[in-house]
Design a protein around this motif. Structure first.
Motif, PDB file in Angstrom:
ATOM      1  N   LEU A 173      -2.479   4.162 -11.394  1.00 13.37           N
ATOM      2  CA  LEU A 173      -3.531   4.225 -10.386  1.00 13.37           C
ATOM      3  C   LEU A 173      -3.198   5.283  -9.348  1.00 13.37           C
ATOM      4  O   LEU A 173      -2.019   5.550  -9.075  1.00 13.37           O
ATOM      5  CB  LEU A 173      -3.676   2.869  -9.678  1.00 13.37           C
ATOM      6  N   VAL A 174      -4.238   5.883  -8.745  1.00 12.89           N
ATOM      7  CA  VAL A 174      -4.020   6.792  -7.625  1.00 12.89           C
ATOM      8  C   VAL A 174      -3.521   5.978  -6.434  1.00 12.89           C
ATOM      9  O   VAL A 174      -3.902   4.818  -6.246  1.00 12.89           O
ATOM     10  CB  VAL A 174      -5.317   7.542  -7.273  1.00 12.89           C
ATOM     11  N   ALA A 175      -2.646   6.568  -5.629  1.00 14.55           N
ATOM     12  CA  ALA A 175      -1.998   5.881  -4.511  1.00 14.55           C
ATOM     13  C   ALA A 175      -2.981   5.063  -3.691  1.00 14.55           C
ATOM     14  O   ALA A 175      -4.060   5.537  -3.326  1.00 14.55           O
ATOM     15  CB  ALA A 175      -1.284   6.890  -3.623  1.00 14.55           C
ATOM     16  N   GLY A 176      -2.586   3.848  -3.381  1.00 15.82           N
ATOM     17  CA  GLY A 176      -3.412   2.900  -2.636  1.00 15.82           C
ATOM     18  C   GLY A 176      -2.728   1.553  -2.680  1.00 15.82           C
ATOM     19  O   GLY A 176      -1.504   1.470  -2.579  1.00 15.82           O
TER      20      GLY A 176
ATOM     21  N   VAL B 130      -0.976  11.687  -6.609  1.00 18.67           N
ATOM     22  CA  VAL B 130       0.137  10.742  -6.565  1.00 18.67           C
ATOM     23  C   VAL B 130      -0.307   9.458  -7.256  1.00 18.67           C
ATOM     24  O   VAL B 130      -1.291   8.832  -6.838  1.00 18.67           O
ATOM     25  CB  VAL B 130       0.570  10.454  -5.116  1.00 18.67           C
ATOM     26  N   LEU B 131       0.412   9.097  -8.314  1.00 16.93           N
ATOM     27  CA  LEU B 131       0.085   7.893  -9.074  1.00 16.93           C
ATOM     28  C   LEU B 131       1.125   6.808  -8.833  1.00 16.93           C
ATOM     29  O   LEU B 131       2.295   7.084  -8.544  1.00 16.93           O
ATOM     30  CB  LEU B 131       0.008   8.197 -10.563  1.00 16.93           C
ATOM     31  N   MET B 132       0.692   5.572  -8.967  1.00 18.76           N
ATOM     32  CA  MET B 132       1.569   4.407  -8.818  1.00 18.76           C
ATOM     33  C   MET B 132       1.290   3.468  -9.979  1.00 18.76           C
ATOM     34  O   MET B 132       0.181   3.412 -10.499  1.00 18.76           O
ATOM     35  CB  MET B 132       1.290   3.709  -7.484  1.00 18.76           C
TER      36      MET B 132
ATOM     37  N   ARG C 136       0.853  -1.177   0.000  1.00 22.06           N
ATOM     38  CA  ARG C 136       0.000   0.000   0.000  1.00 22.06           C
ATOM     39  C   ARG C 136       0.896   1.235   0.000  1.00 22.06           C
ATOM     40  O   ARG C 136       1.778   1.366   0.849  1.00 22.06           O
ATOM     41  CB  ARG C 136      -0.918   0.029   1.227  1.00 22.06           C
ATOM     42  N   VAL C 137       0.660   2.110  -0.953  1.00 26.25           N
ATOM     43  CA  VAL C 137       1.361   3.386  -1.017  1.00 26.25           C
ATOM     44  C   VAL C 137       0.587   4.385  -0.150  1.00 26.25           C
ATOM     45  O   VAL C 137      -0.586   4.660  -0.412  1.00 26.25           O
ATOM     46  CB  VAL C 137       1.460   3.890  -2.466  1.00 26.25           C
TER      47      VAL C 137
END
Length: 426
Positions: free
Chosen positions: A387-390, A377-379, A318-319
């Motif tokens: 994807l958006v951070a998560g 913040v993208l990952m 998880r970011v």
């Protein structure tokens, strides 16, 4: 397995999957002894019921069992320990989960998980011999000084050296103070430690003991690393002091209450926060600061930040961005920088395109990236699917960056810090 048994396994696996992942109530860790809750112990399951329950558990955790490394086994053991209490209504499944945690914890040298699993087995099931279970499960990790000391004490409870090593580990690493305190009271060559342990008695008022542990932690030299990181002993002492101060609060008034409140406010920020004890989606900046993971800065001007983390198939993290951090983007159509946190914001600019036969044309362009809010913040492990951070899973190498194609920008500034939390921790 007979066909009717197989049908029962398959039909129940969805129900088991849902029940295993029901969130448990989050709570701050405590080390103050509390009266045990009386429960009716279950008999161990029959061989057939145990076999069926094991098949169900292996189906639910199939992707986790596929990771054969010590790290993967340790992660699964900790996850299983968190899920086991949800199975009190299905004793055979709880029995299997605890034995699997015990086995995996032993194979991966996770002594704390081993002891917790044995405790839970003894509390929930009849006929569990704690001493023999410890002797058997800890053999794999006996090369560790603390584990060797625990094994020594099973046969030689008066061994002074083993008592010192085991007592320190039980208190400051495993947070098993009921077991640790009698051993710490025997450490004659460290008078301050022995005195603090001597004050810490079940029948004694908790306030003097809390003060003693807090003062002892403050006198210890910090470890190496950024911001003079605390040693495990300092953290363990602070955890104990905090728990005792909290236990003392109901009986305190006036100046004593003010002293305790001030001590709690001072201690809390110094104690790492377990990811499973906080809502990682809605955490505060103070909680983020206490998460015990490295800080990784993401700079606004960099499209991609490589965090050097390859994720195998089935492995996930998880970011977690710091909730109050911001970065800014100077957009051509605005005199002021556009400031946003990790969630990003919607922002559309009008661009004039030339070269058409009908002359220049005005086009509205959303400055976000792949449909995500601008500046979020993208990952990604695949640059075509950001994807958006998560939570993000492998296979692939984890990359991070802002949701910006840097169109119509005159500059950027700032950074947003993130921490990476293994999925099994949160």
């Amino acid at each position: 397995m007979a066909w009717n048994q197989l049908a029962r396994v398959i039909s129940s696996v969805v129900v088991l999957s849902l029940s295993l992942f029901v969130p448990l109530a989050a709570a701050e860790p405590t080390s103050v002894p509390v009266a045990p809750v009386a429960v009716a112990r279950s008999a161990p399951p029959s061989a057939d019921d145990e076999k069926e329950a094991l098949a169900r558990v292996q189906l639910v955790y199939a992707s986790r069992y596929a990771v054969k490394t010590p790290k993967g086994k340790a992660a699964l053991a900790r996850m299983i320990m968190r899920h086991a209490p949800a199975q009190r209504g299905t004793p055979a499944v709880e029995w299997v989960l605890l034995h699997e945690a015990l086995r995996l914890g032993g194979e991966s040298d996770e002594a704390e998980v081993v002891l917790l699993a044995i405790d839970r087995l003894a509390a929930m099931f009849s006929g569990v011999n704690v001493t023999e279970e410890r002797r058997k499960a800890l053999q794999h990790a006996r090369s560790k000084p603390a584990v060797a000391a625990l094994l020594t004490l099973l046969d030689m409870p008066d061994d002074a050296r083993a008592a010192m090593v085991a007592g320190r580990w039980l208190a400051f690493s495993a947070n098993r103070w009921d077991e640790a305190l009698p051993l710490l009271r025997r450490i004659a060559d460290e008078p301050a430690l022995q005195a603090a342990a001597a004050l810490d008695q079940p029948v004694a008022p908790p306030l003097p003991s809390a003060k003693a542990w807090a003062e002892l932690a403050a006198k210890r030299r910090p470890g190496a690393g950024p911001r003079s990181a605390a040693t495990p002993e300092q953290t363990g002492m602070r955890v104990r002091a905090l728990a005792l101060y909290r236990a003392a609060l109901p009986a305190l008034k006036g100046p004593d209450r003010q002293v305790a409140d001030a001590a709690i406010a001072d201690l809390e920020p110094q104690i790492p926060l377990a990811a499973c004890d906080v809502d990682l989606v809605n955490l505060t900046a103070a909680q983020w600061d206490r998460l015990p993971y490295p800080i990784i800065p993401l700079v606004a001007k960099l499209d991609t930040t490589d965090v050097n983390l390859p994720l195998a198939a089935g492995e996930a993290v998880r970011v977690v961005p710091r909730p109050t951090d911001t970065w800014s983007f100077q957009v051509a159509d605005s005199s002021k920088p556009l400031v946003t946190d990790w969630h990003g914001t919607e922002h559309i600019v009008n661009l004039i395109l030339s070269g058409n036969t009908n002359g220049p044309s005005r086009v509205a362009v959303d400055l976000g990236l792949q449909g995500h809010p601008y500046g979020a913040v993208l990952m990604w492990v695949d640059p075509n699917h950001k994807l958006v951070a998560g939570i993000i899973a492998g296979p692939g190498r984890l990359m991070l960056g802002p949701a910006s194609g840097h169109q119509s920008e005159n500059g950027t500034s700032g950074s947003i810090r993130i921490k990476l939390v293994p999925l099994e921790d949160g």
